[in-house]
Every structure is written in C-alpha cells, then in structure tokens.
Design a protein around this motif. Structure first.
Motif, PDB file in Angstrom:
ATOM      1  N   GLY A 847       1.338  -1.230  -0.314  1.00 33.79           N
ATOM      2  CA  GLY A 847       0.068  -0.341   0.086  1.00 33.79           C
ATOM      3  C   GLY A 847       0.643   1.424   0.011  1.00 33.79           C
ATOM      4  N   THR A 848       2.147   1.467  -0.021  1.00 36.07           N
ATOM      5  CA  THR A 848       2.928   2.173  -0.071  1.00 36.07           C
ATOM      6  C   THR A 848       3.931   2.683  -0.888  1.00 36.07           C
ATOM      7  OG1 THR A 848       4.861   0.625   1.355  1.00 36.07           O
ATOM      8  CG2 THR A 848       3.121   1.928   2.765  1.00 36.07           C
ATOM      9  N   GLY A 849       3.609   1.445  -1.919  1.00 33.88           N
ATOM     10  CA  GLY A 849       4.324   1.064  -3.197  1.00 33.88           C
ATOM     11  C   GLY A 849       3.503   1.600  -4.191  1.00 33.88           C
ATOM     12  N   TYR A 850       3.724   0.769  -4.652  1.00 32.40           N
ATOM     13  CA  TYR A 850       2.733   0.816  -6.981  1.00 32.40           C
ATOM     14  C   TYR A 850       1.826   0.597  -6.653  1.00 32.40           C
ATOM     15  CZ  TYR A 850       7.480   1.970  -7.960  1.00 32.40           C
ATOM     16  OH  TYR A 850       8.921   2.671  -8.255  1.00 32.40           O
ATOM     17  N   SER A 851       1.299  -0.488  -5.035  1.00 26.64           N
ATOM     18  CA  SER A 851      -0.032  -2.021  -5.516  1.00 26.64           C
ATOM     19  C   SER A 851      -0.383  -1.830  -6.458  1.00 26.64           C
ATOM     20  CB  SER A 851      -0.355  -0.912  -4.431  1.00 26.64           C
ATOM     21  OG  SER A 851      -0.040  -0.796  -3.192  1.00 26.64           O
ATOM     22  N   SER A 852       0.164  -2.700  -7.723  1.00 30.38           N
ATOM     23  CA  SER A 852      -0.580  -2.795  -9.074  1.00 30.38           C
ATOM     24  C   SER A 852      -1.026  -4.135  -8.888  1.00 30.38           C
ATOM     25  CB  SER A 852       0.101  -2.303 -10.325  1.00 30.38           C
ATOM     26  OG  SER A 852      -0.296  -2.870 -11.259  1.00 30.38           O
ATOM     27  N   LEU A 853      -2.194  -4.251  -9.692  1.00 32.12           N
ATOM     28  CA  LEU A 853      -2.346  -5.877 -10.047  1.00 32.12           C
ATOM     29  C   LEU A 853      -2.099  -5.790 -11.171  1.00 32.12           C
ATOM     30  CD1 LEU A 853      -6.129  -5.290 -10.210  1.00 32.12           C
ATOM     31  CD2 LEU A 853      -5.253  -7.414  -8.490  1.00 32.12           C
ATOM     32  N   SER A 854      -1.072  -5.414 -12.060  1.00 33.05           N
ATOM     33  CA  SER A 854      -0.273  -6.232 -13.447  1.00 33.05           C
ATOM     34  C   SER A 854       0.902  -6.489 -12.812  1.00 33.05           C
ATOM     35  CB  SER A 854       0.393  -4.956 -13.966  1.00 33.05           C
ATOM     36  OG  SER A 854       1.268  -3.623 -13.253  1.00 33.05           O
ATOM     37  N   ILE A 866      -0.538  -5.401   5.503  1.00 31.18           N
ATOM     38  CA  ILE A 866      -1.047  -3.485   5.279  1.00 31.18           C
ATOM     39  C   ILE A 866      -0.005  -2.803   5.759  1.00 31.18           C
ATOM     40  CG2 ILE A 866      -2.402  -2.619   6.153  1.00 31.18           C
ATOM     41  CD1 ILE A 866      -5.233  -4.526   5.884  1.00 31.18           C
ATOM     42  N   ASP A 867       0.514  -1.652   6.078  1.00 32.75           N
ATOM     43  CA  ASP A 867       1.780  -0.903   6.595  1.00 32.75           C
ATOM     44  C   ASP A 867       1.194  -0.670   7.773  1.00 32.75           C
ATOM     45  OD1 ASP A 867       2.759   1.758   6.007  1.00 32.75           O
ATOM     46  OD2 ASP A 867       4.333  -0.071   6.230  1.00 32.75           O
ATOM     47  N   ARG A 868       1.969  -0.405   9.005  1.00 24.53           N
ATOM     48  CA  ARG A 868       1.241   0.337   9.480  1.00 24.53           C
ATOM     49  C   ARG A 868       0.548   2.244   9.767  1.00 24.53           C
ATOM     50  NH1 ARG A 868       4.616  -0.687  13.918  1.00 24.53           N
ATOM     51  NH2 ARG A 868       5.229  -2.270  12.777  1.00 24.53           N
ATOM     52  N   SER A 869       1.555   2.760   9.017  1.00 22.61           N
ATOM     53  CA  SER A 869       1.110   3.896   8.721  1.00 22.61           C
ATOM     54  C   SER A 869      -0.804   3.485   8.109  1.00 22.61           C
ATOM     55  CB  SER A 869       1.933   4.208   7.145  1.00 22.61           C
ATOM     56  OG  SER A 869       1.392   3.956   5.892  1.00 22.61           O
ATOM     57  N   ALA A 881     -11.108   3.935   6.388  1.00 29.39           N
ATOM     58  CA  ALA A 881     -10.700   2.571   6.881  1.00 29.39           C
ATOM     59  C   ALA A 881     -10.767   2.319   5.217  1.00 29.39           C
ATOM     60  CB  ALA A 881     -11.612   2.109   6.904  1.00 29.39           C
ATOM     61  N   SER A 882     -10.205   2.971   4.088  1.00 32.93           N
ATOM     62  CA  SER A 882     -10.713   3.130   2.704  1.00 32.93           C
ATOM     63  C   SER A 882      -9.387   1.840   2.363  1.00 32.93           C
ATOM     64  CB  SER A 882     -10.782   4.121   1.619  1.00 32.93           C
ATOM     65  OG  SER A 882     -10.136   4.881   1.967  1.00 32.93           O
ATOM     66  N   VAL A 883      -8.805   2.359   2.967  1.00 31.25           N
ATOM     67  CA  VAL A 883      -7.341   1.547   2.004  1.00 31.25           C
ATOM     68  C   VAL A 883      -6.701   0.332   2.223  1.00 31.25           C
ATOM     69  CG1 VAL A 883      -4.843   1.664   1.827  1.00 31.25           C
ATOM     70  CG2 VAL A 883      -5.746   3.763   1.223  1.00 31.25           C
ATOM     71  N   PRO A 884      -7.575  -0.339   4.286  1.00 35.20           N
ATOM     72  CA  PRO A 884      -7.153  -1.047   4.376  1.00 35.20           C
ATOM     73  C   PRO A 884      -8.460  -2.409   3.813  1.00 35.20           C
ATOM     74  CG  PRO A 884      -6.830   0.660   6.124  1.00 35.20           C
ATOM     75  CD  PRO A 884      -7.400   0.944   4.998  1.00 35.20           C
ATOM     76  N   ARG A 885      -9.557  -0.860   3.268  1.00 33.23           N
ATOM     77  CA  ARG A 885     -10.965  -2.206   3.081  1.00 33.23           C
ATOM     78  C   ARG A 885     -10.285  -2.522   1.594  1.00 33.23           C
ATOM     79  NH1 ARG A 885     -14.727   1.277   3.744  1.00 33.23           N
ATOM     80  NH2 ARG A 885     -15.018   0.620   5.546  1.00 33.23           N
ATOM     81  N   GLY A 891      -6.586  -8.978  -1.250  1.00 32.10           N
ATOM     82  CA  GLY A 891      -6.487  -9.993  -0.987  1.00 32.10           C
ATOM     83  C   GLY A 891      -6.663 -11.518  -1.613  1.00 32.10           C
ATOM     84  N   ARG A 892      -8.677 -11.139  -0.913  1.00 25.43           N
ATOM     85  CA  ARG A 892      -9.375 -11.858  -1.044  1.00 25.43           C
ATOM     86  C   ARG A 892      -9.417 -13.096  -2.252  1.00 25.43           C
ATOM     87  NH1 ARG A 892     -12.684  -9.384   1.137  1.00 25.43           N
ATOM     88  NH2 ARG A 892     -12.906  -9.950   3.755  1.00 25.43           N
ATOM     89  N   SER A 893      -9.743 -11.085  -3.311  1.00 20.33           N
ATOM     90  CA  SER A 893      -9.639 -11.577  -4.026  1.00 20.33           C
ATOM     91  C   SER A 893      -8.783 -12.693  -5.358  1.00 20.33           C
ATOM     92  CB  SER A 893     -10.228 -10.229  -5.178  1.00 20.33           C
ATOM     93  OG  SER A 893      -9.506  -9.717  -5.197  1.00 20.33           O
ATOM     94  N   LEU A 894      -8.071 -12.547  -5.070  1.00 21.29           N
ATOM     95  CA  LEU A 894      -6.196 -13.498  -5.128  1.00 21.29           C
ATOM     96  C   LEU A 894      -6.316 -14.640  -4.556  1.00 21.29           C
ATOM     97  CD1 LEU A 894      -3.966 -10.236  -6.088  1.00 21.29           C
ATOM     98  CD2 LEU A 894      -5.230 -11.381  -7.244  1.00 21.29           C
ATOM     99  N   GLY A 895      -6.932 -14.793  -3.632  1.00 19.17           N
ATOM    100  CA  GLY A 895      -7.428 -15.473  -2.366  1.00 19.17           C
ATOM    101  C   GLY A 895      -5.498 -15.505  -1.655  1.00 19.17           C
ATOM    102  N   LEU A 896      -4.977 -14.532  -0.993  1.00 19.42           N
ATOM    103  CA  LEU A 896      -4.533 -13.614  -0.821  1.00 19.42           C
ATOM    104  C   LEU A 896      -4.634 -13.850   1.133  1.00 19.42           C
ATOM    105  CD1 LEU A 896      -2.585 -12.174  -2.849  1.00 19.42           C
ATOM    106  CD2 LEU A 896      -1.490 -14.666  -2.317  1.00 19.42           C
ATOM    107  N   SER A 897      -3.537 -14.174   1.775  1.00 16.51           N
ATOM    108  CA  SER A 897      -4.615 -13.363   3.384  1.00 16.51           C
ATOM    109  C   SER A 897      -3.428 -12.676   3.307  1.00 16.51           C
ATOM    110  CB  SER A 897      -3.885 -15.131   4.354  1.00 16.51           C
ATOM    111  OG  SER A 897      -2.454 -15.295   3.595  1.00 16.51           O
ATOM    112  N   VAL A 898      -4.441 -11.118   4.428  1.00 22.17           N
ATOM    113  CA  VAL A 898      -4.119 -10.548   5.059  1.00 22.17           C
ATOM    114  C   VAL A 898      -4.051 -10.411   6.253  1.00 22.17           C
ATOM    115  CG1 VAL A 898      -4.829  -8.120   4.803  1.00 22.17           C
ATOM    116  CG2 VAL A 898      -5.439  -9.455   2.854  1.00 22.17           C
ATOM    117  N   ILE A 899      -2.509  -9.649   6.548  1.00 27.49           N
ATOM    118  CA  ILE A 899      -2.010  -9.012   7.548  1.00 27.49           C
ATOM    119  C   ILE A 899      -1.750  -8.105   8.178  1.00 27.49           C
ATOM    120  CG2 ILE A 899      -0.364  -9.923   7.413  1.00 27.49           C
ATOM    121  CD1 ILE A 899       0.488 -10.562  11.270  1.00 27.49           C
ATOM    122  N   ALA A 900      -2.106  -6.791   9.143  1.00 26.97           N
ATOM    123  CA  ALA A 900      -2.360  -6.342   9.774  1.00 26.97           C
ATOM    124  C   ALA A 900      -0.843  -6.000  10.457  1.00 26.97           C
ATOM    125  CB  ALA A 900      -3.554  -5.295  10.105  1.00 26.97           C
ATOM    126  N   GLU A 901      -0.414  -4.787  10.557  1.00 33.82           N
ATOM    127  CA  GLU A 901       1.066  -4.565  11.462  1.00 33.82           C
ATOM    128  C   GLU A 901       0.404  -3.320  11.892  1.00 33.82           C
ATOM    129  OE1 GLU A 901       4.928  -5.785   9.131  1.00 33.82           O
ATOM    130  OE2 GLU A 901       3.674  -4.115   8.117  1.00 33.82           O
TER     131      GLU A 901
END
Length: 962
Positions: A847-854, A866-869, A881-885, A891-901
C-alpha cells in the motif's frame, strides 16, 4: 729402431743386455730351469699385471664417461625444470599485466605454447583467483557472465579465503573438470599456494596425484605455483605480498613424460653415435644406457621412487651417482645408474686379449707389453682429447643454440661473426647466412655498440641498451646487449655477444607506469597521482603561506544513466565531463578521477575560501549546458564538497575525507551545488563511521540477536505466526534499535552478512521449537533488497532449511513491494524458486508503493501485509478505512491472506474485524520478545489447538520502532 749389427770379431766380449742379465739371475736362483720357461713365467706375470692395469684404466675411463653423461642429463633435466618455472612466470606476468583477462584469451595464450612438443609433461596451464569466502558468489557471477554458464566452486566448504581455478587450458574434458576447484580446500595445495604467495617465486607441491588422474590410477605428478599480485609484480615485503595477492598460476606436470622425453632423446643420441662409430676406421666407444630414479625425499626415507626409467629385470647397475634437483623451492633426489647396453666394448675384451696375447707371445713379452702399454696409453689419450672436444662442442651448441633464451653470437678476435644462433638473427631481423663473417664494427646500428665491442676485444666486458636497429638494414626495437670476452690462459679466444629484444618489455613497463598514475577511461590522474599532486600543493602552500582547496565532485543520479542507457553510454558521459572539467581550470591546478562518477580538483594558491567557491561555481556552470551523447541531449549536475588546507586538514587523506563529507551534505541539500565542510559535518560522519565499525564487529562477535513478535488471528486470538526481528546489544551503549543501524548496514553492504545470519538463526530456532513444542506455525524473516537482488537467495534459503531438517512451509519470507517492482521478471524467477522449495511469501509494507494488479497476479505471493501507516489513525478518525478495506478485498479476490501491522488499540482491532482482516500483529497483543519469553508463552498455550478465546490484553504501551 733396428738392432745394431752383431760384432764378428771373436775377441770382442759378449754384449751385456737384459737377456744376459735374466740368464744370470735365473742361473743363480734355479740353474736347471731353462730360459724359455723363465720367459714364459715372467711373461705370464707381466701379462697379468697388464690385464689388471688395463681393467683399472678402462674402469676409470668408464666412470669418467658415466659421470660426464650424468652431468649432461642432469643439466638438461634442471634446465627443463627452469624452463617450466619460466613458463609459470610468463603466465603470471600476463595475468598481472592484464587483470581483466578473459578465459578465451588465456586459452589462445596456452595453445600458442605448443606444450606437447615443447614442454613434455605439462598437461595444462591454469589460473586460480584468490577471493574471500564471502565474495565467492561474486566470482561465480562474474565467471558465468563471462560465458562459463555452469561455473561453480567446489568443494563448497571453505575457509576465510579461497583460491579458485577459473582458467585451465588447453580445453579438454579432463581440464574442464578442474574448473572451479578451490585449491585451499586441500592441505598439500594450500601450503604450497601460501609458500608461493609469501615468496613470490615458483613453488612446487610434493608428488601428488592430480584431480584429473584420480579415476585412472596413480600417476605421479607435481604442480608449480606462481603467485600474482595487484600492482607491483613483486611487492617488497611479506605483508605487502599477502595484501596484494590476487591468485596463482598453476602448472601441473606429470613426472613420467617429463623424464621420458629426456631419456628417449639421450638414447637416440647414443644410437646415432654408435652407428657412426661402427665404421671400420671409427674408435670403439663403450657407451652404456643410463637408468634414472626420482625421489622427492632422500631415497633412504622413500618407500618407492616417483619415477624409474625402464630397465632389464636382471640388470644390475655398474655405477651409480646421486644428484640433487631443485624444483619450485623443493629439493628432489635423482639417482643415475649405469646399465649394460648389450654391446661388446673394450672393457669386455681388452684385458682378456692382453692376457691371452701375453701367454701366446711370452717369448717376446717385453716388446709386447711395451707395445700394448704404449698403444693403450695413446688410445686413452686420444679418447680423452676427442671426448673433451666433443663435450665442449656439445655444451657450446646446447647452451648457445638450443637452450639459451637470448640471441647469442660468437665474435672472433678480428671482429667477425664466427657463428650465431637463430635468436640473434631474429633480433637483428636479418638472415643468419648474411651475418656469418660480417664485421660487427661496421654493421652495428648504434655507435655505442661499436665502442663496447672494441672494449671487449681488449678484454673488458660491457653492457648497454640501445633503441637503434641492432644491425644496419635490420629491424628497429629496444635491445639489451652484453659483450663478454672468453679467454684461455690469458689469451683472448672469442667474444660472446648476447642480444635481447626488450622492446615489448619496455612498452609494457611504460603502459603499466601509465596505468599506475592515470585513469584508463578518461586519461585524468588517478587516485595515486592525485595524492602526489595534493602533497606537492601542500608543500607549496606551507612554503608560500597560501591555502590549497580540494573539490570532491560527484555526478548526481549518474546511476540512472548507467542503468537505463548502458555502461558504454555512461563511459562516454564520463569522458565528456572530464574534458569540460579540464577546460575550466588553470594550468597549475589538477583535475583527476577517483573512480566511478567521482572526480577531484586540486586548486593551488587559494587566497581565501571565496576563490575555491568561484572554482566550484565555474564547475557547475560548465556542466550546466546539455551533453550530446549518442544522439541524445541531457544535463548532468554535480554535487561538490570543498575542504581547505590548513583550515580543515593538513594531509591529502584528511582533505579528501573532509571534501567527501561536504559533498554528501551538498547532495542532501538539493544537489547541483557545493558546500564547504564544517565541524558538525565531520562529527556526524565520524559517528556514522564509528557505528559502521561497531556494526562490523557486532556481526563478527555475535552481538546481534533475534526477537519475535506474534501474529494473531483477529477473531479467535490464536497465534498464527511469528515474525523474527533483529536487534543489537552494544557492549557499551546497550540496546540499539534497527532504525539506527539498518540504514548503515544497507549503505555499506553489511546487510547481506546480517541477513544471512538472521536467516540461519531463525531456521535453527524453528528447529528447536519444533522439537520442544511441535511448532507448526510459520516464522517470518524480512529480506532486504540487496539480499533479494543478490541472486543467491533461493540457494541460501535451501541450505538453511536443509541444515536444520526443515521442509519449507515452516519459513515465511517477507519482501517489500518496492524491492519487487525494480525488476518484475527477475523477482518472479526468484519468488518461483523459493516457492518450489516450499517456503511462504509475504509482501511487506503493501500500500505504500505501487500496489498494481499488473504485477500482483504474476508473482507467487501468499500474504499481503497492510503497512502500519494505514492502521495508526484508524481509531482517531484521522484516516478512513478505505485503503485497508481495498487491500483486504484485493487479497480476498486474489486468494491471499491479509495481515495488519502496528495494531495497538482495541478500536483498531475491532475495525479490522469489521473489515474481515484475517490476522494482525502489534503491541496490543505483544511487543517483539526474546526467544525465552516466546517459549514461556508457548508453554501456556497450545499454538494451533487451544480453544477459541479472546485475545490477550496486555497494557497499552507507547508506540516505538520495532
């Protein structure tokens, strides 16, 4: 002479003679015995004495001949060893002259030597480069980039330093197998390499079996090592040689072919001489074959010889001699045996013939003995003269024409050339037949050579060098000449004239001298010459009371040019910058290149700091106009640091260091400008250098340790993972957090060694927890960008897992988003290799960099963090909460687990539950804790199987860096 006529006068008394004396003696001793019997007895005795005397003389002659042949063969063997040592020196000189030599050029050099014909026994010539164990990966990468795609270093275990075989020619299946072998992995080779490194001379191993011969059986051999150095071909001290040691040239030699060729040549010469002497008028020649045995220790201490020449099973040596042979700093023992050659010699028939002739001719015993002794003495004398003449001619021809590396001419006392070898004719550039009989005093191209020859004709030896043609009409080069008078009993016989073409050597020395003081790319003075120019300027400043300014120039964002347009483009830019810098300076000032995109300007006779500032402004102005390179126009801006003598430092090193510090501050304050050094800058730089030194010691002394922060399920409160974080406990300052030492580690490259330690230590801790608690949750390890781009990460992870008996899913690799986006193709290949080993992949700081599906869908990622910021201000309302959401949904759409820092409050946790974020980590559950506290926590909870319960609620504590 004829006997005198018998006197016919009857009254003349009988003449006294030997016969009458013998008769009277016989009558006194034994009157009944007749004179013929006495003559027979005396003749038999004299014949026996003659036989014994002839045997003694022939044995002495045979011993002398055997000793002479032994010295000839031993001299040839020693000469061959010296020639092989010279081959090793020549190859080492090639490497030191051209440090960036490519393996294909090495192969061409070795193939040109024609080793099977000219150097029997040498099977290859190789070069092994010295490299620190922690830089072995760089060597592998460079060799693979040079075209050896399968290059590897073996065996993998090594000490602090490796000496790795990188070139081996001629190219064949056996020699290719030796590529990549670490010479330091075996004690015999390691000790010889160290001896060669410390002495600077060729060093030989004891007799060994080569790696390429181990499968075919024992074939005695040895290896000659010649060390190579950086800079000086032979550094003056042991410490300097060890410091500048770059590798060794190794020449493996099989002992059998080395000696077989020598013996075969001697036998051919013997057969030829025997055939010549078979003429009816030829002198009988009692030649015997020579048997050779080689030992690398005294024969009494050796169980068996390294080499034994073929000989008949029943052959017993008539004579034996033992000689010592120096081989690469070692002393070998050579035993020579005289063996019968099956030919009938004088030693076989002369004594018996003398005895038989004496018995048959006992009546004329006195005359026969006198004739036999006279004939034998004359024969021995003639044989000695002929042997001495032949030996002298053979020695002269061998030394002058076949084995001498220099051009040699024999000049008579009249100044005319008596003979010369092909090397002399080649040096002169004229046919040999045109030189024979020529008067060198009229043909020398340099008058100094004529004077030196005249002095030699008067008995004075002389040496000189000339850059004129050696002889008129010949080729021009640089020659070294040596005139040596040869006398016998005070009489001048001839002049030995030695000529050596040293033109290539002189050009190489001049080139090396240039490279030692000037930059090869730009032609500017390099670091060595710059230090000398600064020292000169300081001496002038002390004498005149003026200041000296040093400007340290670094080009801004030059790495972008190299990475985007290529290094050849960047080199042209550097040459253009060098020309502009030179154009804007006074003749007394100096501009040089330190390396890379760093330049240095030395300004003399500076009256005040403003003068140095004007020079810096001029540099900025000169570089402000666009560069036109390769059809493109762009601007290169400089960052300049300025230091002054005597204000900032009083020596070259101090001035450069201060200017370097100021340059970095110029970059920090916007680039394209200049800054003078200040005391505050120096203090900050020293603090950073102290921290770097302490960090190096911390890695070496084991001051680093790991702490672990639990990762918790947001709904059940179960611990679902642990993240390993590195900490530093300084012996004086106490705990130092990563925010202070990690930037230094990344700038200095120490992050690679630190990352390797963290990886192996974390795997070892996983193994201990699995054995004690049956731990089945993953432990995450952060990987720096330098580690990820190193190209060795999959191999290092595999070694760490295998060393601790782990299958892979127990380990999770965390890599930042910015690291992956630099090179998607390379990143995908690295992550795929890690996934094939079974480890989990987490994308950190998402979320702090490019965050591109490509790129997300192309990479084998298991988890998003998810970055602590984005978490910090969730409960305060400062950020929605738009960015964390969005990240959770992605992550859910790509089948990835998500963890918050960075979760620190119950409000933040509740919002994450509302967003259906799967897990979190932060101070709300636990700070990063040592392994001992993790174990106490694991003892209270069953990590995967404990019942669902609310998360642990420790007191909320202030936020601090993890």
């Amino acid at each position: 002479m004829p006997e005198p006529a018998a006197d016919s006068k009857a009254d003349r008394p009988p003449a006294a003679g030997p016969d009458s004396a013998i008769r009277r003696l016989f009558r006194l001793l034994n009157p009944p015995v007749s004179v013929p019997l006495l003559a027979l007895i005396v003749g038999a005795g004299l014949s026996a004495l003659a036989m014994l005397q002839s045997e003694r003389l022939l044995n002495r002659e045979e011993a002398h001949r055997f000793s002479t042949r032994v010295e000839e063969i031993h001299g040839q063997l020693a000469d061959r060893i010296r020639v092989y040592e010279q081959v090793a020196r020549s190859a080492a000189s090639l490497v030191m002259t051209f440090p960036d030599l490519h393996w294909t050029a090495w192969n061409r050099f070795v193939e040109a030597l024609d080793m099977p014909q000219r150097y029997p026994g040498i099977i290859s010539i190789a070069y092994a480069r010295a490299v620190a164990a922690d830089r072995a990966g760089d060597l592998v990468s460079s060799m693979r980039a040079a075209g050896l795609s399968t290059f590897r270093i073996w065996p993998e275990t090594a000490g602090a330093e490796r000496v790795v075989n990188i070139f081996n020619a001629p190219v064949n299946e056996a020699n290719v197998r030796a590529i990549g072998f670490d010479l330091m992995s075996e004690a015999a080779r390691r000790s010889t390499v160290e001896r060669a490194r410390d002495s600077g001379e060729p060093a030989a191993t004891r007799a060994i079996t080569l790696k390429i011969d181990e499968a075919a059986g024992a074939r005695p051999a040895f290896i000659l090592f010649q060390a190579t150095y950086r800079g000086d071909p032979l550094p003056p001290s042991l410490e300097a040689r060890r410091a500048s040691f770059t590798g060794v040239v190794l020449t493996p030699v099989r002992i059998g072919p080395l000696v077989d060729g020598l013996i075969d040549g001697q036998r051919a010469a013997t057969r030829t001489a025997t055939q010549i002497d078979a003429r009816p008028d030829a002198r009988p020649d009692a030649r015997a074959d020579i048997g050779i045995e080689l030992y690398d220790v005294p024969p009494a201490e050796a169980g068996f010889p390294l080499y034994r020449s073929p000989r008949p099973l029943d052959a017993a040596p008539a004579l034996s001699l033992i000689r010592e042979l120096p081989v690469g700093g070692r002393i070998w023992t050579v035993r020579y045996d005289s063996l019968p050659d099956g030919l009938v010699t004088a030693q076989d028939w002369v004594p018996g013939a003398l005895l038989a002739g004496g018995l048959a001719l006992s009546i004329a015993l006195s005359l026969v003995l006198r004739m036999v002794l006279a004939t034998h003495s004359r024969a021995v004398e003639l044989a000695g003269e002929m042997t001495a003449s032949l030996r002298l001619q053979e020695a002269e021809r061998r030394q002058l024409f076949t084995q001498a590396p220099l051009g040699i001419a024999l000049v008579g006392t009249d100044g005319l050339v008596m003979d010369c070898n092909p090397a002399f004719a080649a040096a002169a550039g004229l046919p040999r037949q045109d030189l024979l009989g020529a008067d060198l005093r009229l043909r020398f191209g340099d008058q100094s050579s004529v004077f030196a020859l005249e002095a030699a004709l008067h008995g004075e030896s002389g040496k000189l060098e000339s850059d004129q043609p050696l002889l008129l009409g010949g080729r021009r080069s640089h020659f070294s000449l040596h005139f040596q008078p040869v006398t016998a009993e005070g009489v001048l016989k001839f002049i030995l004239t030695f000529a050596e073409d040293i033109g290539e050597k002189r050009r190489a020395e001049q080139h090396i001298q240039y490279l030692a003081h000037f930059d090869a790319l730009t032609g500017l003075p390099n670091r060595v010459l710059l230090y000398d120019r600064i020292a000169q300027a300081l001496r002038e400043g002390r004498r005149d009371g003026t200041r000296v300014a040093v400007l340290f120039i670094d080009l801004d964002r030059f790495k972008v040019i190299n990475d985007s347009l290529g290094h050849s483009f960047g080199d042209e830019v550097l040459r253009s910058v060098a020309r502009r810098l030179q154009a804007g300076l006074r003749e007394c000032d100096t501009v040089g290149r330190l390396g890379g995109d760093e330049f240095l300007i030395v300004v003399r006779r500076v009256a005040e700091p403003l003068d140095a500032a004007r020079v810096a402004e001029k540099v900025v102005a000169h570089l402000a106009s666009p560069f036109a390179v390769g059809g493109q126009n762009f601007v290169v801006t400089p960052s300049i640091g300025i230091s002054l003598y005597p204000d900032d430092a009083e020596d070259p090193e101090g001035l450069i260091r201060c200017a370097d510090i100021a340059m970095y501050h110029a970059k920090e304050q916007g680039r394209n400008g200049f800054r003078f050094v200040t005391k505050e800058m120096g203090a900050k730089s020293r603090e950073r250098m102290d921290l770097e030194g302490s960090l190096r010691q911390a890695i070496r002394e084991g001051e680093l340790f790991l702490v672990y922060q639990p990762q918790v399920d947001t709904l059940t409160g179960r611990i679902v993972g642990l993240e390993a974080l590195v900490r530093w406990r300084h012996p004086d300052e106490g705990l130092i957090l990563p925010g202070r030492f990690l930037p230094v580690a990344e700038e200095t490259g120490l992050v690679l060694a630190m990352g390797d330690w963290v990886l192996f230590e974390a795997c070892a801790q996983i193994r201990r927890w699995r054995a004690r608690f049956d731990l089945s949750i993953p432990v995450a390890v952060n990987v720096s960008g330098a580690q990820f781009r190193d190209g060795q990460l999959p191999a290092k992870v595999a070694r760490a897992l295998d060393a601790n008996g782990l299958s892979g899913p127990e380990l999770e690799i965390e890599v930042t988003e910015s690291t992956l986006i630099d090179d998607i193709e390379s990143a995908a290949a690295t992550l795929t290799a890690l996934k094939e080993r079974g480890v989990l992949i987490a994308l950190d700081d998402f979320g702090t960099g490019y965050s591109s599906l490509s790129y997300l869908h192309r990479l084998p990622i298991d988890k998003l963090k998810i970055d602590r910021s984005f978490i910090h201000d969730l409960s305060t309302g400062a950020s929605d909460a738009s960015v964390p959401r969005a990240i959770v949904g992605l992550g859910r759409s790509l089948g990835l687990s998500v963890i918050a820092e960075g979760v620190e409050t119950q409000e933040q946790l509740q919002l994450l539950r509302d967003l259906s974020c799967e897990s979190y980590q932060g101070f709300l559950f636990s700070r990063p804790i040592p392994a001992e506290e993790v174990e106490r926590l694991l003892e209270k909870l069953t990590v995967v199987q404990f019942p669902v319960q609310p998360p642990v609620q420790p007191p909320v504590q202030p936020v601090s860096a993890e």
